[in-house]
Design a protein around this motif. Structure first.
Motif, PDB file in Angstrom:
ATOM      1  N   LEU A  28       8.604 -13.349   0.524  1.00 54.02           N
ATOM      2  CA  LEU A  28       8.212 -12.811   1.826  1.00 54.02           C
ATOM      3  C   LEU A  28       7.990 -11.302   1.758  1.00 54.02           C
ATOM      4  O   LEU A  28       7.025 -10.776   2.325  1.00 54.02           O
ATOM      5  CB  LEU A  28       9.260 -13.148   2.878  1.00 54.02           C
ATOM      6  CG  LEU A  28       9.365 -14.614   3.273  1.00 54.02           C
ATOM      7  CD1 LEU A  28      10.552 -14.825   4.205  1.00 54.02           C
ATOM      8  CD2 LEU A  28       8.082 -15.081   3.940  1.00 54.02           C
ATOM      9  N   LEU A  29       8.879 -10.605   1.077  1.00 48.51           N
ATOM     10  CA  LEU A  29       8.732  -9.162   0.913  1.00 48.51           C
ATOM     11  C   LEU A  29       7.464  -8.832   0.145  1.00 48.51           C
ATOM     12  O   LEU A  29       6.687  -7.957   0.544  1.00 48.51           O
ATOM     13  CB  LEU A  29       9.945  -8.585   0.183  1.00 48.51           C
ATOM     14  CG  LEU A  29       9.857  -7.111  -0.191  1.00 48.51           C
ATOM     15  CD1 LEU A  29       9.916  -6.252   1.052  1.00 48.51           C
ATOM     16  CD2 LEU A  29      10.960  -6.756  -1.159  1.00 48.51           C
ATOM     17  N   TRP A  30       7.225  -9.532  -0.933  1.00 56.61           N
ATOM     18  CA  TRP A  30       6.057  -9.281  -1.762  1.00 56.61           C
ATOM     19  C   TRP A  30       4.765  -9.553  -0.990  1.00 56.61           C
ATOM     20  O   TRP A  30       3.818  -8.769  -1.053  1.00 56.61           O
ATOM     21  CB  TRP A  30       6.126 -10.151  -3.021  1.00 56.61           C
ATOM     22  CG  TRP A  30       5.011  -9.915  -3.971  1.00 56.61           C
ATOM     23  CD1 TRP A  30       4.919  -8.918  -4.885  1.00 56.61           C
ATOM     24  CD2 TRP A  30       3.809 -10.683  -4.079  1.00 56.61           C
ATOM     25  NE1 TRP A  30       3.736  -9.027  -5.569  1.00 56.61           N
ATOM     26  CE2 TRP A  30       3.032 -10.101  -5.091  1.00 56.61           C
ATOM     27  CE3 TRP A  30       3.327 -11.809  -3.423  1.00 56.61           C
ATOM     28  CZ2 TRP A  30       1.803 -10.600  -5.449  1.00 56.61           C
ATOM     29  CZ3 TRP A  30       2.095 -12.305  -3.782  1.00 56.61           C
ATOM     30  CH2 TRP A  30       1.349 -11.704  -4.787  1.00 56.61           C
ATOM     31  N   ALA A  31       4.721 -10.651  -0.255  1.00 58.20           N
ATOM     32  CA  ALA A  31       3.527 -10.989   0.515  1.00 58.20           C
ATOM     33  C   ALA A  31       3.278  -9.957   1.612  1.00 58.20           C
ATOM     34  O   ALA A  31       2.135  -9.520   1.831  1.00 58.20           O
ATOM     35  CB  ALA A  31       3.652 -12.379   1.121  1.00 58.20           C
ATOM     36  N   GLY A  32       4.329  -9.531   2.289  1.00 62.72           N
ATOM     37  CA  GLY A  32       4.182  -8.523   3.337  1.00 62.72           C
ATOM     38  C   GLY A  32       3.682  -7.203   2.793  1.00 62.72           C
ATOM     39  O   GLY A  32       2.804  -6.555   3.380  1.00 62.72           O
ATOM     40  N   GLN A  33       4.233  -6.765   1.675  1.00 61.64           N
ATOM     41  CA  GLN A  33       3.794  -5.510   1.072  1.00 61.64           C
ATOM     42  C   GLN A  33       2.352  -5.599   0.574  1.00 61.64           C
ATOM     43  O   GLN A  33       1.589  -4.646   0.680  1.00 61.64           O
ATOM     44  CB  GLN A  33       4.719  -5.128  -0.085  1.00 61.64           C
ATOM     45  CG  GLN A  33       6.070  -4.648   0.365  1.00 61.64           C
ATOM     46  CD  GLN A  33       5.974  -3.342   1.123  1.00 61.64           C
ATOM     47  OE1 GLN A  33       5.252  -2.439   0.759  1.00 61.64           O
ATOM     48  NE2 GLN A  33       6.709  -3.263   2.213  1.00 61.64           N
ATOM     49  N   THR A  34       1.982  -6.754   0.035  1.00 58.90           N
ATOM     50  CA  THR A  34       0.615  -6.937  -0.452  1.00 58.90           C
ATOM     51  C   THR A  34      -0.384  -6.856   0.687  1.00 58.90           C
ATOM     52  O   THR A  34      -1.410  -6.167   0.596  1.00 58.90           O
ATOM     53  CB  THR A  34       0.485  -8.289  -1.179  1.00 58.90           C
ATOM     54  OG1 THR A  34       1.416  -8.302  -2.264  1.00 58.90           O
ATOM     55  CG2 THR A  34      -0.911  -8.505  -1.709  1.00 58.90           C
ATOM     56  N   VAL A  35      -0.099  -7.525   1.787  1.00 62.88           N
ATOM     57  CA  VAL A  35      -0.988  -7.496   2.949  1.00 62.88           C
ATOM     58  C   VAL A  35      -1.061  -6.088   3.532  1.00 62.88           C
ATOM     59  O   VAL A  35      -2.137  -5.615   3.917  1.00 62.88           O
ATOM     60  CB  VAL A  35      -0.521  -8.519   4.000  1.00 62.88           C
ATOM     61  CG1 VAL A  35      -1.243  -8.327   5.317  1.00 62.88           C
ATOM     62  CG2 VAL A  35      -0.721  -9.928   3.492  1.00 62.88           C
ATOM     63  N   SER A  36       0.066  -5.404   3.575  1.00 60.74           N
ATOM     64  CA  SER A  36       0.092  -4.038   4.106  1.00 60.74           C
ATOM     65  C   SER A  36      -0.754  -3.089   3.264  1.00 60.74           C
ATOM     66  O   SER A  36      -1.537  -2.300   3.795  1.00 60.74           O
ATOM     67  CB  SER A  36       1.531  -3.540   4.165  1.00 60.74           C
ATOM     68  OG  SER A  36       1.577  -2.205   4.593  1.00 60.74           O
ATOM     69  N   ARG A  37      -0.607  -3.155   1.962  1.00 61.20           N
ATOM     70  CA  ARG A  37      -1.390  -2.279   1.086  1.00 61.20           C
ATOM     71  C   ARG A  37      -2.878  -2.600   1.141  1.00 61.20           C
ATOM     72  O   ARG A  37      -3.718  -1.710   1.124  1.00 61.20           O
ATOM     73  CB  ARG A  37      -0.895  -2.393  -0.350  1.00 61.20           C
ATOM     74  CG  ARG A  37       0.507  -1.945  -0.526  1.00 61.20           C
ATOM     75  CD  ARG A  37       0.550  -0.671  -1.274  1.00 61.20           C
ATOM     76  NE  ARG A  37       1.919  -0.216  -1.360  1.00 61.20           N
ATOM     77  CZ  ARG A  37       2.386   0.450  -2.363  1.00 61.20           C
ATOM     78  NH1 ARG A  37       1.614   0.726  -3.377  1.00 61.20           N
ATOM     79  NH2 ARG A  37       3.621   0.874  -2.362  1.00 61.20           N
ATOM     80  N   LEU A  38      -3.207  -3.878   1.196  1.00 61.23           N
ATOM     81  CA  LEU A  38      -4.603  -4.283   1.291  1.00 61.23           C
ATOM     82  C   LEU A  38      -5.212  -3.790   2.598  1.00 61.23           C
ATOM     83  O   LEU A  38      -6.332  -3.274   2.617  1.00 61.23           O
ATOM     84  CB  LEU A  38      -4.722  -5.806   1.180  1.00 61.23           C
ATOM     85  CG  LEU A  38      -6.136  -6.355   1.221  1.00 61.23           C
ATOM     86  CD1 LEU A  38      -6.927  -5.891   0.005  1.00 61.23           C
ATOM     87  CD2 LEU A  38      -6.101  -7.872   1.288  1.00 61.23           C
ATOM     88  N   GLY A  39      -4.481  -3.928   3.686  1.00 68.77           N
ATOM     89  CA  GLY A  39      -4.970  -3.447   4.977  1.00 68.77           C
ATOM     90  C   GLY A  39      -5.172  -1.945   4.991  1.00 68.77           C
ATOM     91  O   GLY A  39      -6.151  -1.438   5.551  1.00 68.77           O
ATOM     92  N   GLY A  40      -4.260  -1.210   4.379  1.00 71.56           N
ATOM     93  CA  GLY A  40      -4.420   0.240   4.301  1.00 71.56           C
ATOM     94  C   GLY A  40      -5.630   0.645   3.488  1.00 71.56           C
ATOM     95  O   GLY A  40      -6.363   1.568   3.852  1.00 71.56           O
ATOM     96  N   SER A  41      -5.885  -0.067   2.412  1.00 69.22           N
ATOM     97  CA  SER A  41      -7.046   0.242   1.576  1.00 69.22           C
ATOM     98  C   SER A  41      -8.349  -0.082   2.291  1.00 69.22           C
ATOM     99  O   SER A  41      -9.320   0.682   2.211  1.00 69.22           O
ATOM    100  CB  SER A  41      -6.979  -0.541   0.266  1.00 69.22           C
ATOM    101  OG  SER A  41      -5.839  -0.168  -0.454  1.00 69.22           O
ATOM    102  N   VAL A  42      -8.382  -1.186   2.991  1.00 69.51           N
ATOM    103  CA  VAL A  42      -9.589  -1.557   3.733  1.00 69.51           C
ATOM    104  C   VAL A  42      -9.845  -0.561   4.858  1.00 69.51           C
ATOM    105  O   VAL A  42     -10.984  -0.160   5.100  1.00 69.51           O
ATOM    106  CB  VAL A  42      -9.473  -3.003   4.264  1.00 69.51           C
ATOM    107  CG1 VAL A  42     -10.552  -3.313   5.270  1.00 69.51           C
ATOM    108  CG2 VAL A  42      -9.529  -3.980   3.118  1.00 69.51           C
ATOM    109  N   THR A  43      -8.799  -0.134   5.537  1.00 63.78           N
ATOM    110  CA  THR A  43      -8.946   0.832   6.622  1.00 63.78           C
ATOM    111  C   THR A  43      -9.510   2.151   6.118  1.00 63.78           C
ATOM    112  O   THR A  43     -10.343   2.771   6.783  1.00 63.78           O
ATOM    113  CB  THR A  43      -7.593   1.067   7.311  1.00 63.78           C
ATOM    114  OG1 THR A  43      -7.134  -0.165   7.822  1.00 63.78           O
ATOM    115  CG2 THR A  43      -7.704   2.063   8.431  1.00 63.78           C
ATOM    116  N   THR A  44      -9.082   2.585   4.959  1.00 62.48           N
ATOM    117  CA  THR A  44      -9.559   3.844   4.396  1.00 62.48           C
ATOM    118  C   THR A  44     -11.068   3.832   4.187  1.00 62.48           C
ATOM    119  O   THR A  44     -11.739   4.839   4.371  1.00 62.48           O
ATOM    120  CB  THR A  44      -8.846   4.127   3.062  1.00 62.48           C
ATOM    121  OG1 THR A  44      -7.450   4.147   3.300  1.00 62.48           O
ATOM    122  CG2 THR A  44      -9.276   5.447   2.474  1.00 62.48           C
TER     123      THR A  44
END
Length: 93
Positions: A28-44
């Protein structure tokens, strides 16, 4: 005299071939962090692109927007003060 080494009993939860992925909390931690980082990269990338294509923003506005994305925003600002600052900035337009 031969000494035989005794192995500790293998805990199946700790010694699976999946390692940490065998634990639900870690997954759960790994999946949450992965989605968070991906979202931040897409937003940039996507936010300045949308500003240019939709709002016809120029290079200066795109640069300011990109800089605002990378600025650290304080978490300790009260919601009321932040909202009132946004309202006053919007009313000055």
């Amino acid at each position: 005299m031969t000494a035989t080494a005794t192995r500790p009993p293998a805990d199946p939860q700790l010694r699976s071939r999946w390692g940490l992925f065998a634990r639900r909390d870690f997954r759960l931690l790994w999946a949450g962090q992965t989605v968070s980082r991906l979202g931040g990269s897409v937003t940039t990338v996507a936010l300045p692109l949308v500003a240019v294509l939709t709002l016809d923003a120029g290079p200066f506005a795109s640069g300011l927007l990109t800089a605002a994305i990378w600025l650290p925003w304080p978490d300790r600002v009260s919601g009321r003060r932040c909202t009132s600052s946004g309202r006053s900035a919007w009313s000055r337009r």
